[in-house]
Each structure stands twice: as C-alpha cells, then as structure tokens.
Design an enzyme around this catalytic site. Sequence first.
Site, short mmCIF file in Angstrom:
data_model
loop_
_atom_site.label_atom_id
_atom_site.label_comp_id
_atom_site.label_asym_id
_atom_site.label_seq_id
_atom_site.Cartn_x
_atom_site.Cartn_y
_atom_site.Cartn_z
N ASP A 67 0.81 -1.21 0.00
CA ASP A 67 0.00 0.00 0.00
C ASP A 67 0.85 1.26 0.00
O ASP A 67 2.07 1.22 0.15
CB ASP A 67 -0.94 0.01 1.21
CG ASP A 67 -0.26 -0.48 2.49
OD1 ASP A 67 0.95 -0.26 2.64
OD2 ASP A 67 -0.95 -1.08 3.34
N ASN A 136 -7.82 -3.21 14.32
CA ASN A 136 -9.17 -3.56 13.88
C ASN A 136 -9.17 -4.73 12.89
O ASN A 136 -10.19 -5.02 12.27
CB ASN A 136 -9.87 -2.34 13.26
CG ASN A 136 -9.14 -1.80 12.04
OD1 ASN A 136 -8.14 -2.37 11.59
ND2 ASN A 136 -9.64 -0.71 11.48
N HIS A 138 -7.28 -4.95 10.14
CA HIS A 138 -7.00 -4.65 8.74
C HIS A 138 -5.67 -5.29 8.32
O HIS A 138 -4.75 -5.43 9.11
CB HIS A 138 -7.03 -3.15 8.45
CG HIS A 138 -5.85 -2.36 8.95
ND1 HIS A 138 -5.97 -1.33 9.85
CD2 HIS A 138 -4.53 -2.44 8.67
CE1 HIS A 138 -4.77 -0.81 10.09
NE2 HIS A 138 -3.89 -1.47 9.38
N GLU A 143 -9.81 -2.13 5.33
CA GLU A 143 -10.45 -1.83 6.59
C GLU A 143 -11.73 -2.66 6.76
O GLU A 143 -12.27 -3.20 5.79
CB GLU A 143 -10.81 -0.33 6.65
CG GLU A 143 -9.62 0.61 6.51
CD GLU A 143 -8.83 0.74 7.81
OE1 GLU A 143 -9.04 -0.06 8.75
OE2 GLU A 143 -7.98 1.65 7.89
#
Length: 248
Positions: A67, A136, A138, A143
């Site tokens: 990313d 979380n 990810h 996400e």
Amino acid sequence: MRIYQEADYDAMSRRTAAIIAAEVIRKPDCVLGLATGSTPVGAYRQLAAWERGGLLSFGDVTTVNLDEYRGLGPDHEQSYRYFMRTNLFDQVDIRLERTHVPDGLAADPEAECRRYDALVESLGGTDLQLLGMGHNGHIGFNEPGPAFVRETHVVDLAKSTIEANARFFAHRDEVPRQAITMGIGTIMSAKRVLVAVSGADKAEAVRKAFCGPITPEMPASILQLHRDVVLVGDVAALSGLREAGVLQ
C-alpha cells in the site's frame, strides 16, 4: 496454519527475517510482498545485517508493497516508498527498478489500481507475502466493512487507523485520509502468507482473526481460507490464542 510463538519483539523479528531469508535463498529471483509499519522494522534490520554479512543477496529479488498513502510522494518522509528505502532497500543489494510501491501521487488513482494489479499478475503473484495486522484486523489498508474487496483499490482510512498512524506525523491532521491498497484477492493470491504481530494490544485482533468467524468486519479473518499461512508473534500478541486453546 503454522504458528511460531517467540519470547519478545526481537525474537519475533529474527524468526520473521529467517522465514523471508529462507525464501530468498530457496528462490533467488522470488517475488516478495512487503509491508510497512513498526512491526517489520526489526525483521528488515536483521535481513540487512545478514546481507551485509554475505549470507544472502537480494540482487535478483522483486518486491511489491501492499500500500501507499494517497497524496504522498516517494520523497515524503512518511510515504511508504520512503519507509522501504530507509528500512530495507537502501540497506541491501536490491535493484530499485525491481521494487514496486503504489503511486500515491497518481493523477488517476483508479487507473493506478488497475496498473498495480496487472503488475502483480504479470509477476505471477507473490511467492511470500508479509503482513502485519491492525488493531481492527486490517491487512494492508483493507479496513473493516460490508464486503471483501478483491482488487487493489482506494480506501478511506478508518478513524482507528488514522489515530494509530498519527504518531508518525507531527500532527494528527497531517495523516492522509486515503490510501491505495492491494485488495484481499491480490493478497490471497500469494503462494505463502507470513503474518507478523507483536504486543498485547494486538492479542484480541489475532484471536478474532484466527478463531472467530470469517467476516469482512475482521479483514484478516479471510486468511483462515489460505492454504499456507505462517503466523509469527511474541508471547503478548498470541495471548488470545492461548486463551482460546490454540496454543499451550
């Protein structure tokens, strides 16, 4: 899934580096999928030390990163291209033209996403994909949401991700709100996935990812369906797996 439980961050980093190094030695022209963030820094440091010692070479390796922040160029100190050069690429004998990171300044981000997927496909996918995991769940910047997104795409970063990354910027308002990330399908096309986790703050995410239901609300849970996953974590990060009876 194979799990390596290590005593602390340094031991986790050495194990992670050893698995990557073994892949490079086994296949000198391998394609490595790489990750950024604080977790892999120790592994990259160890790989650089081994390369300087003549134990391995990255001369024929190709890399593709997961990313990049939208709006940050490669010379921005918080861009992931800059991170990779600082922590690995400039420390080893890899050829920079063989290193690939999404273009955060692309005028047409959707076209950049299509280009990046085509690049990964042209390389035959990654031989080994390194992943960290967010609080979380990810992976990359995929996400939690209503569905898994297969392709590389532009994502709005979750509030928790922005807050977690704010420590790298002078002010929270400087953290980009979007990123370009490999999609779940691109990640899952890797021949082997290596997940590295460290710290008690990741324990709940690890437990949910590998012991809970497969759901896009916990993106890393999709890894339960991958044929070859290696999980490396320190004692604190894997405490949830011990509570669930997966580890002793």
